[in-house]
Write an enzyme that holds these catalytic residues in place. Structure first.
Site, PDB file in Angstrom:
ATOM      1  CE  LYS A  65      -1.647   1.933   3.493  1.00  0.00           C
ATOM      2  NZ  LYS A  65      -0.696   3.070   3.627  1.00  0.00           N
TER       3      LYS A  65
ATOM      4  CB  THR B  94       7.153   0.959   0.814  1.00  0.00           C
ATOM      5  OG1 THR B  94       6.247   2.034   0.630  1.00  0.00           O
ATOM      6  CG2 THR B  94       6.400  -0.348   0.661  1.00  0.00           C
TER       7      THR B  94
ATOM      8  CG  ASN C  22      -1.714  14.701   3.059  1.00  0.00           C
ATOM      9  OD1 ASN C  22      -1.823  13.752   3.819  1.00  0.00           O
ATOM     10  ND2 ASN C  22      -1.308  14.576   1.802  1.00  0.00           N
TER      11      ASN C  22
END
Lengths: 410, 410
Positions: B182, B193, B405
């Site tokens: 992901k 990651t 974000n």
């Protein structure tokens, strides 16, 4: 006498003149695009420049002037074209700009500083630059309007001019510093910010001036980040012409401390304003790290927080996402104990503690939203391992930052 | 036999089962949020984890399992809550998750890996986690749909699942690797990651598996950046259960090379897809640096280019602003000669050279716009000082990255 901020600009100190006007360097751009600063007598100079390996031609020229000559009387600035990635022909353009100015002012070219900002990779339009110089010299003036024109002419994507003048006392006399700078993108200075010019009438030893400038720049301009990109053109230059006729500052002394305090006041003011006026920014985002075992640890942590894209986006969204701040501290490279860390957000609306000993407090989201609403927000981070501290200044990451930079060259 | 991509997912290799479903960890979230991977026999394991000093609890638990036990049979994953910055109670939650799973599967807790992703600073809802485990175990399956459910359940802001299965030959037998991961924000991996799980039926020595994983991860996942923020939860784990019954790979050999090539194929595919599906991204932005004196120089330059906010915004705007790329190379810290640098942009629409020997070419803006329009763009940078090269993968910086974000926690 304490350092006092006065109304004035780059020509506030004795013997400095300024000018700013439109020379038409970029087609279609309607605002002022060239500026000049001139000292009636030779000034001792110091400078800090970008550490980017790709250095613009004017940075190369000015480094030569600052480190080989150590004295100058004029600064010529253009915006729109950065004169970077232009090779030997670009360096010749910078040198020719200095030479043309020197000839008109009766100086030698090695006493003329030049500075450029704008798009990388294109040559300066030398015919327009020379016409600009021809207009700038007769426009040089001691008056307030000329200082304003000069501060305005060096701007690019900045939304307002950044200038300050301060008075302080040296050797029983009233000394002055004038300073201007520009932001507002590709800002992550490493040895000076995009373009900053400082004048003073104080007489000071050249090496001491360089040392003092470096020290102050490292704690002010070098603690600012708008986007993490260190420019090819970062330049900060100070000219000290000595017309105050004080007993020359030559070593550690009360006068040196007073001068340093005044220079710090001017540079901190400009640094904060670069951050606050960062491309697309709606908020000044300050990180204040305390309780560090040493200054370097505090500095690395503070700068990592204000550089983090995720923390910056959270500040834009008024989101008290302290996890973003813990994360940015964690990957900064500095050593600290996450489980001893406290974090609070503060603003004119109050203070709220969001992390205690590395874990979220059960804070009120409603209260946090209120505190994160004003346009100046500080993250206070205490790592409880000593008494050193540092401050860094950044801004929020907004839609407008993306918009401005998605099509910067158009 | 060459490495061949096949239709399949994480349960493609012999003896692996998978499941993914909704356990309701986050109120209002309607998609799947828990996943499990299970090997019918003990598997040799290797892993790489975040270098962020602030390590999530599951990272601490898994490091213990990988480096102290070296063998595991199950992986349990939850999204929505990262279980980071949660101190000793958070570590206990991770351990309890492993213990609860182990009990139901008849394993010891030290053979169960756990992984979490989501908001930092909050505790796991252990009642929901346990109910999720109770549902996951009976759902474990060898079928294609179960692999799909598992790959889907680990996603957060990702817009599509990231999975791959490859076939290759070891010891004359048909071996398989399955892998999922992901993204898609807080992505700037440093030793793995955000979350990546790899399965294989190959029998391989534990230390060699760890060494091979590290080498492949450093050239794939660690060459991706979405936003420069290194997560607290980065985890990449491989489980090799040996059911292929090949002669165990124990040293340098053709079999090792074949295995490494297959692992590289799987990891590169996933790494590119993380970049392409970066938060808010509209384009995959690849930097390919050639002509370097050594790999490290090429690696630093390539990663600096795809990490630069200004370069990323220019790619979003389809702006051939090569100055941004020169600038990002310049501040990367790598040594190179800007005046020997050539830069081209390439895509499915063709190739255009924009910089030759450090200076802009007189390229056609119209042609450049056409080449920058497809959704996969590569910057080819030749520094003409050797034969080493490196590739890094990023994405453009868009309004949607900011939007996602600015209010991540809501």
């Amino acid at each position: 006498m304490a350092v006092k901020i006065i109304d004035g600009g780059i020509n506030a100190p004795e013997g400095f003149m300024a000018a700013g006007l439109r020379a038409g360097i970029k087609e279609g751009k309607t605002n002022k695009d060239m500026a000049m600063i001139y000292s009636t007598v030779p000034a001792t100079i110091a400078g800090t420049f970008t550490r980017n390996l790709v250095k613009a031609a004017p940075v190369k020229w000015d480094s030569k002037v600052v480190f080989e000559e150590g004295s100058a009387q004029a600064v010529v600035v253009n915006v729109a074209i950065a004169n970077a990635s232009t090779g030997a022909p670009g360096f010749k353009d910078a040198e020719d700009t200095a030479a043309y100015t020197a000839e008109s002012l009766g100086l030698k070219k090695e006493n003329v500083l030049v500075a450029s900002t704008g798009v990388i990779g294109f040559r300066l339009p030398m015919d327009k630059i020379k016409k600009g110089i021809d207009m700038l010299i007769p426009a040089l003036s001691y008056d307030r309007q000329a200082a304003d024109d000069c501060a305005t002419a060096i701007l690019t994507t900045d939304t307002h001019k950044k200038e300050i003048a301060v008075e302080f006392e040296i050797d029983g006399k009233k000394a002055t510093i004038g300073a201007i700078c520009k932001g507002s993108g590709m800002i992550h200075p490493n040895m000076g910010t995009m373009l900053s010019f400082i004048t003073t009438d104080v007489a000071i030893d050249r090496d001491l001036l360089q040392k003092t400038l470096r020290e102050v720049v490292s704690k002010t301009f070098n603690m600012v980040s708008v986007d993490g990109d260190t420019s090819t053109n970062d330049t900060c230059i100070i000219l000290a012409n000595g017309l105050l006729k004080n007993k020359k500052i030559e070593g550690e002394s009360e006068d040196l401390e007073e001068f340093k305090a005044a220079l710090y006041t001017a540079c901190e003011y400009l640094a904060k304003n670069i951050a606050k006026d960062g491309e697309g920014a709606t908020r000044l985002f300050t990180a204040h790290v305390t309780g560090a075992p040493d200054y370097e640890t505090a500095r690395i942590l503070a700068k990592s927080i204000i550089t983090s894209s995720l923390s910056k986006a959270a500040i834009f969204g008024r989101d008290a996402n302290c996890g973003r701040i813990m994360c940015a501290m964690g990957y900064s490279g500095a050593e600290f104990d996450p489980e001893k860390t406290d974090i609070s957000f503060s603003s004119s609306e109050g203070v709220i503690q969001v992390v205690k000993d590395g874990m979220n407090t059960d804070f009120s989201e409603e209260e946090a939203l209120k505190i994160l609403t004003p346009d100046e927000i500080t993250a206070e981070c205490d790592i409880k391992s000593g008494s050193a501290e540092a401050t860094a200044w950044g801004c929020d990451l907004t839609y407008d930052y993306v918009k401005i930079n998605a099509d910067y060259r158009s």
